[in-house]
Design an enzyme around this catalytic site. Sequence first.
Site, PDB file in Angstrom:
ATOM      1  N   CYS A 126       4.721 -10.581 -10.473  1.00 35.48           N
ATOM      2  CA  CYS A 126       4.127  -9.249 -10.325  1.00 35.48           C
ATOM      3  C   CYS A 126       3.486  -8.720 -11.618  1.00 35.48           C
ATOM      4  CB  CYS A 126       5.179  -8.262  -9.823  1.00 35.48           C
ATOM      5  SG  CYS A 126       6.763  -8.435 -10.651  1.00 35.48           S
ATOM      6  N   HIS A 235       5.145  -1.134 -11.907  1.00 36.11           N
ATOM      7  CA  HIS A 235       5.329  -1.652 -13.258  1.00 36.11           C
ATOM      8  C   HIS A 235       4.218  -1.087 -14.149  1.00 36.11           C
ATOM      9  CE1 HIS A 235       8.242  -4.302 -11.688  1.00 36.11           C
ATOM     10  NE2 HIS A 235       7.609  -5.449 -11.716  1.00 36.11           N
TER      11      HIS A 235
END
Length: 330
Positions: A126, A235
Site C-alpha cells: 500500500c 497512509h
Amino acid sequence: MKVAVVGATGLVGTEILTVLAERNFPVTELIPVASERSKGKEIEFKGKKYKIVTPAEAIALKPDVALFSAGGGTSTTYAPQYAEAGITIIDNSSAWRMDPTKKLVVPEVNGDVLSAADKIIANPNCSTTQMVVVLKPLHDKYKIKRVVVSTYQSVTGTGVQAVEQLMDERAGKFDGEKAYPYQIDLNVIPHIDVFQENGYTKEEMKMIEETNKILGDDSIRVTATTVRIPVMGGHSESVNIEFENDFELKDVRRVLEEQEGVVVVDDTANLKYPMPKDAHGKDEVFVGRIRRDESQSNTLNLWIVADNLRKGAATNAVQVAELLVKKGLI
Ligand code: A2P
C-alpha cells in the site's frame, strides 16, 4: 464474469466488494471466499446474498478472476492451484511481488507490462502504490536519483484486529498484545512488519524493492522509515526526491495535476494540504506541501496521502482487473 474474492470478510476484502460494486465491474456471479471459520455465512453484494466458501471449494466453481487478500500463506498455497485451473489471480499479499516471473502492477504507472501469460499478478504494498503514482511522471520528466521516504501509516493496514486494538484502547480496555506489541493509541510505533538482518523492517524493504520493480529502474536509490500511527483512513508519507535534472515548482505542480489518479491539494495560504481524514473512502492519491528542498540542488519535498484500503489495496486490484478486461486478457 465470475469473480472470487478471497478474504471477503477482511478489511481489504470488504473494500474490494464495495469497489467492485461502485465501479460496476461486470460481476455476473460473486464467489466470496474466507477461512473454514466463515464457511456457510452469507455476504451481500449488490442486493443479492452469497454463501462464503473455502479457497479449495472456490476452485471447483471456476471463477474467471480471483482477487486475493487473505494473507501471504493463503496466496502461497492457493494462487498456483488457481492458476493451474486457468483462473487469473490478482494477489494483494507480498507472496509473489518480487518473484521475477510475476508482474507487479499499478495500472497508471506500468499497466503496459501485462500480457496473456500473466496468471498470478501482484498488487504492490500500500505505501509503495501511493508513492509510485506520484513518482512516475516526475521520473519521466526529471529522472529520479534518490528517494527518502518516511511513512505515517493507518492501523487499517494491519487488519481487523488492529482496528479493534485501537478502539479498545480508546475505550480504556487495553488488555495486552493484540495486533501490535505496544499500545498504539496516543503512541507512534516505528516498526511495521518484521525486522530484517540489516536493521530495516520488511515494510521498508518492500518500499525500496517494489519501487524499483514498478518503475522498471534499479538505478533509483530509495531509503525508507515506516511508522504506524493511531490513525484510520489512510497512509501519509513525507517524501524527499533528488533528481538528475532541475525543475520549476510550477512545472512539477502541472505534471502532477496531469497525472491520472493524482489530486494536488496544495494551497498553504488557505491551509489546504492532504490529510487521511479527507482521503478516506477516495480512490485518488493526494499530494501537497510541494516545495523545494533548500538544503540540496534538484531536490523536492512532498506530502502524499491515500486511503490504504482503496488505492493502496482494493481499488488498485480492481483497476488491474478492469485493465485485464479492457485488454481482453480475462
Ligand atoms: P476469516 O474471516 O474467515 O478469518 P484481515 O486481514 O482484515 O484480518 O482479513 C483477513 C481475511 O483473510 C479474512 O477474510 C479471513 O477470513 C481470510 N483468511 C484468513 N486465513 C484464511 C485461510 N486460511 N483461508 C481463507 N481465508 C483466510
